[in-house]
Enzyme design. Structure first.
Site, PDB file in Angstrom:
ATOM      1  N   GLY A  30       0.766  -1.004   0.136  1.00 47.41           N
ATOM      2  CA  GLY A  30      -0.086  -0.215  -0.301  1.00 47.41           C
ATOM      3  C   GLY A  30       0.621   1.381  -0.069  1.00 47.41           C
ATOM      4  O   GLY A  30       2.288   1.337   0.278  1.00 47.41           O
TER       5      GLY A  30
ATOM      6  N   ALA B 109      -7.686  -6.664   3.396  1.00 51.42           N
ATOM      7  CA  ALA B 109      -5.830  -6.785   3.224  1.00 51.42           C
ATOM      8  C   ALA B 109      -5.615  -7.725   3.294  1.00 51.42           C
ATOM      9  O   ALA B 109      -6.341  -8.685   4.175  1.00 51.42           O
ATOM     10  CB  ALA B 109      -6.268  -6.381   4.615  1.00 51.42           C
TER      11      ALA B 109
ATOM     12  N   SER C 289     -13.099 -12.776  -4.443  1.00 52.89           N
ATOM     13  CA  SER C 289     -12.550 -13.073  -5.848  1.00 52.89           C
ATOM     14  C   SER C 289     -13.242 -14.472  -6.316  1.00 52.89           C
ATOM     15  O   SER C 289     -13.587 -15.503  -6.008  1.00 52.89           O
ATOM     16  CB  SER C 289     -11.397 -14.016  -5.460  1.00 52.89           C
ATOM     17  OG  SER C 289     -10.307 -14.021  -6.375  1.00 52.89           O
TER      18      SER C 289
ATOM     19  N   TYR D 151      -4.295 -18.927  -2.654  1.00 53.28           N
ATOM     20  CA  TYR D 151      -4.920 -17.721  -3.220  1.00 53.28           C
ATOM     21  C   TYR D 151      -6.215 -18.078  -3.018  1.00 53.28           C
ATOM     22  O   TYR D 151      -7.867 -17.327  -2.338  1.00 53.28           O
ATOM     23  CB  TYR D 151      -4.151 -16.802  -4.183  1.00 53.28           C
ATOM     24  CG  TYR D 151      -5.407 -16.084  -3.961  1.00 53.28           C
ATOM     25  CD1 TYR D 151      -5.640 -14.974  -3.478  1.00 53.28           C
ATOM     26  CD2 TYR D 151      -6.545 -16.064  -5.426  1.00 53.28           C
ATOM     27  CE1 TYR D 151      -6.089 -13.597  -3.900  1.00 53.28           C
ATOM     28  CE2 TYR D 151      -7.403 -14.302  -5.037  1.00 53.28           C
ATOM     29  CZ  TYR D 151      -7.145 -13.893  -4.163  1.00 53.28           C
ATOM     30  OH  TYR D 151      -8.128 -12.438  -4.672  1.00 53.28           O
TER      31      TYR D 151
ATOM     32  N   LYS E 230     -10.129 -17.245  -0.180  1.00 58.04           N
ATOM     33  CA  LYS E 230     -10.382 -16.475  -0.023  1.00 58.04           C
ATOM     34  C   LYS E 230     -11.730 -17.187   0.011  1.00 58.04           C
ATOM     35  O   LYS E 230     -12.956 -16.826   0.690  1.00 58.04           O
ATOM     36  CB  LYS E 230     -11.059 -15.672  -1.916  1.00 58.04           C
ATOM     37  CG  LYS E 230      -9.543 -15.053  -1.840  1.00 58.04           C
ATOM     38  CD  LYS E 230     -10.174 -13.846  -1.044  1.00 58.04           C
ATOM     39  CE  LYS E 230      -8.814 -12.328  -0.932  1.00 58.04           C
ATOM     40  NZ  LYS E 230      -9.421 -11.267  -0.222  1.00 58.04           N
TER      41      LYS E 230
ATOM     42  N   PHE F 206     -14.553  -9.836  -9.956  1.00 56.69           N
ATOM     43  CA  PHE F 206     -13.334 -11.044 -11.519  1.00 56.69           C
ATOM     44  C   PHE F 206     -12.278  -9.815 -11.376  1.00 56.69           C
ATOM     45  O   PHE F 206     -11.337  -9.971 -10.296  1.00 56.69           O
ATOM     46  CB  PHE F 206     -15.257 -10.848 -12.553  1.00 56.69           C
ATOM     47  CG  PHE F 206     -15.394 -11.624 -11.705  1.00 56.69           C
ATOM     48  CD1 PHE F 206     -16.771 -11.441 -11.152  1.00 56.69           C
ATOM     49  CD2 PHE F 206     -15.839 -13.093 -12.833  1.00 56.69           C
ATOM     50  CE1 PHE F 206     -17.295 -12.820 -10.744  1.00 56.69           C
ATOM     51  CE2 PHE F 206     -16.088 -13.812 -12.129  1.00 56.69           C
ATOM     52  CZ  PHE F 206     -17.078 -14.287 -11.442  1.00 56.69           C
ATOM     53  N   ASN F 207     -12.229  -9.714 -13.220  1.00 54.60           N
ATOM     54  CA  ASN F 207     -10.767  -8.964 -13.160  1.00 54.60           C
ATOM     55  C   ASN F 207     -10.645  -7.267 -13.368  1.00 54.60           C
ATOM     56  O   ASN F 207     -11.252  -6.611 -14.129  1.00 54.60           O
ATOM     57  CB  ASN F 207     -10.467  -9.300 -14.388  1.00 54.60           C
ATOM     58  CG  ASN F 207      -9.998 -11.013 -14.911  1.00 54.60           C
ATOM     59  OD1 ASN F 207     -10.663 -11.614 -13.977  1.00 54.60           O
ATOM     60  ND2 ASN F 207      -8.384 -11.113 -14.863  1.00 54.60           N
TER      61      ASN F 207
ATOM     62  N   ALA G 298       2.274 -10.005 -24.185  1.00 59.20           N
ATOM     63  CA  ALA G 298       3.127 -11.629 -24.503  1.00 59.20           C
ATOM     64  C   ALA G 298       1.444 -12.192 -24.242  1.00 59.20           C
ATOM     65  O   ALA G 298       0.408 -11.514 -23.576  1.00 59.20           O
ATOM     66  CB  ALA G 298       3.703 -12.330 -23.325  1.00 59.20           C
TER      67      ALA G 298
ATOM     68  N   PHE H 297      -1.047 -15.335 -23.250  1.00 64.94           N
ATOM     69  CA  PHE H 297      -0.436 -16.393 -23.838  1.00 64.94           C
ATOM     70  C   PHE H 297      -2.079 -18.049 -23.842  1.00 64.94           C
ATOM     71  O   PHE H 297      -2.447 -17.676 -22.923  1.00 64.94           O
ATOM     72  CB  PHE H 297      -1.221 -16.461 -21.882  1.00 64.94           C
ATOM     73  CG  PHE H 297       0.599 -16.105 -20.744  1.00 64.94           C
ATOM     74  CD1 PHE H 297       1.882 -15.622 -21.194  1.00 64.94           C
ATOM     75  CD2 PHE H 297       0.113 -15.223 -19.731  1.00 64.94           C
ATOM     76  CE1 PHE H 297       2.825 -15.576 -20.942  1.00 64.94           C
ATOM     77  CE2 PHE H 297       1.755 -14.840 -19.260  1.00 64.94           C
ATOM     78  CZ  PHE H 297       2.602 -14.742 -19.979  1.00 64.94           C
TER      79      PHE H 297
ATOM     80  N   ARG I 223     -12.670 -13.142 -20.479  1.00 68.83           N
ATOM     81  CA  ARG I 223     -12.474 -12.289 -19.147  1.00 68.83           C
ATOM     82  C   ARG I 223     -13.042 -11.092 -18.702  1.00 68.83           C
ATOM     83  O   ARG I 223     -13.748 -10.602 -19.846  1.00 68.83           O
ATOM     84  CB  ARG I 223     -11.087 -11.961 -18.093  1.00 68.83           C
ATOM     85  CG  ARG I 223     -10.386 -13.290 -17.574  1.00 68.83           C
ATOM     86  CD  ARG I 223     -10.282 -13.865 -16.872  1.00 68.83           C
ATOM     87  NE  ARG I 223      -8.953 -14.611 -16.704  1.00 68.83           N
ATOM     88  CZ  ARG I 223      -9.249 -16.604 -17.317  1.00 68.83           C
ATOM     89  NH1 ARG I 223     -10.082 -16.211 -18.286  1.00 68.83           N
ATOM     90  NH2 ARG I 223      -7.997 -16.946 -17.270  1.00 68.83           N
TER      91      ARG I 223
END
Ligand code: UFG
Length: 319
Positions: A36, A76, A119, A143, A147, A171-172, A204, A206, A219
């Site tokens: 942060g 956090a 998430s 991860y 969540k 989402f993204n 790039a 992927f 996404r």
């Protein structure tokens, strides 16, 4: 209201903090300032604190009392999927350990409302066009597991001592609500592409052989300011007695492929760059888009901004 925002100095948290300050709430930021930035929190009070540390419960209780805190927005967390695979214990210590301390202090200080930052990583690799909150969650990395466990923790606290909770499955997230609150970490597609362009490298892609319309992954990109507004809507929702749900997708319901994001970046930047097609990245679902009907119906929230505004604001705010 008096709101404590954990992770309030981060990219998403600082947008939430600014909206709360704008509507006149008192805001206390609890942040370890590991990623942060203090300059982002404006007039909010800062309590510098690692939630997973041994003195966290005492520090949180002191802050709850000093500022007469009414509710917590808990953002956090460590959030790098790849790092979570390499260092699972660290992720459980930080994300789960931190949450144990937070909920312990909330119970002790009788702070009974929380909006939790979850998430879409909780879903794993769903093989559906749009994921609804009722889908069984099968996270495929530590991860995402932390969540999902976080969602269970707030639900358990609700049953045990009456915690009112809403979990938001992001989402993204991309874009910037204000130029000084840009995403300074280079961990996601948009900032990664900006960095490559700044260094005269080809971005790039992927994988271009996915079973999607153009072969690249799709996404659901949501503007960070829309996402921040969803937190305020969730906070207001906790005041209501007729709450139906506690878990909400936060997306747009519209999917964009990697190639579409790159085309938008070409348009906005005016740079006619080439791309380099790389092998698929491990663990990438071909498509991950939100079914947003629940959040619209129950919180009255929907995204107002699309991919163009996401890229335009991110580009204008790039460092
Ligand atoms: N991608 C590229 N090139 C890059 C970087 C990314 O082609 O240089 C692709 C990825 O393969 C993926 C898409 O761009 O298809 C988006 O990738 P991000 O890394 O930006 O985001 P993810 O969808 O992998 O992950 C995001 C969050 C996670 C969260 C996940 C769940 O970063 O924290 O969404 O929805 F867990």
């Amino acid at each position: 209201m008096s709101i404590l925002v954990t992770g309030g100095a981060g990219y998403i948290g600082s947008h939430v903090v600014r909206l709360l300050l704008e509507r006149g709430d008192q805001v206390i930021v609890a942040d370890d300032i590991s990623s942060g930035v203090v300059g982002r929190i404006g007039q909010a009070e800062l309590v510098q604190l690692d939630l997973s540390s041994t003195d966290a419960v005492a520090s949180l209780n002191a802050a709850f009392e000093k500022y007469s805190v009414d509710a917590v927005i808990h953002l956090a967390a460590r959030k790098q999927v790849g790092e979570s695979v390499l260092r699972p214990e660290f992720y459980f210590e930080q994300n789960i350990g931190g949450m144990v301390n937070l909920l312990t202090a909330m119970q002790q200080s009788k702070v009974s409302k929380i909006v939790f930052s979850s998430s879409a990583a909780t879903y794993g690799m769903p093989d559906v066009v749009a994921v609804s909150e009722d889908l069984i969650c099968q996270p495929i990395n530590p991860y995402g597991q932390t969540k999902l466990i976080g969602e269970w923790m707030v639900a358990n606290a609700s049953r045990a001592w009456g915690l009112k909770h809403a979990s938001l499955r992001y989402f993204n997230v991309a874009g910037a609500g204000w130029p000084d609150l840009a995403d300074t970490a280079v961990m996601n597609l948009v900032p990664i592409v900006f960095k490559a362009l700044a260094e005269n490298r080809q971005p790039a892609v992927f994988g271009d052989d996915y079973p999607t319309p153009d072969g690249s992954c799709v996404r659901d990109y949501v503007h960070v300011l829309d996402l921040a507004e969803a937190h305020l809507a969730a906070l207001d929702y906790l005041e209501r007695e007729d709450r139906q749900s506690s878990v909400f997708n936060v997306g747009t319901g519209v999917g964009s492929s990697v190639f579409e994001v790159l085309a938008e970046i070409r348009r906005v930047s005016g740079i006619d760059f080439e791309t380099s097609i790389e092998p698929r990245r491990a663990g990438d679902p071909p498509r991950l888009c939100a079914d947003v009907s629940r959040i619209k119906k129950e919180l009255g929230w929907e995204a107002k901004r699309g991919l163009a505004e996401i890229i335009e604001t991110a580009w204008a705010a790039r460092s």
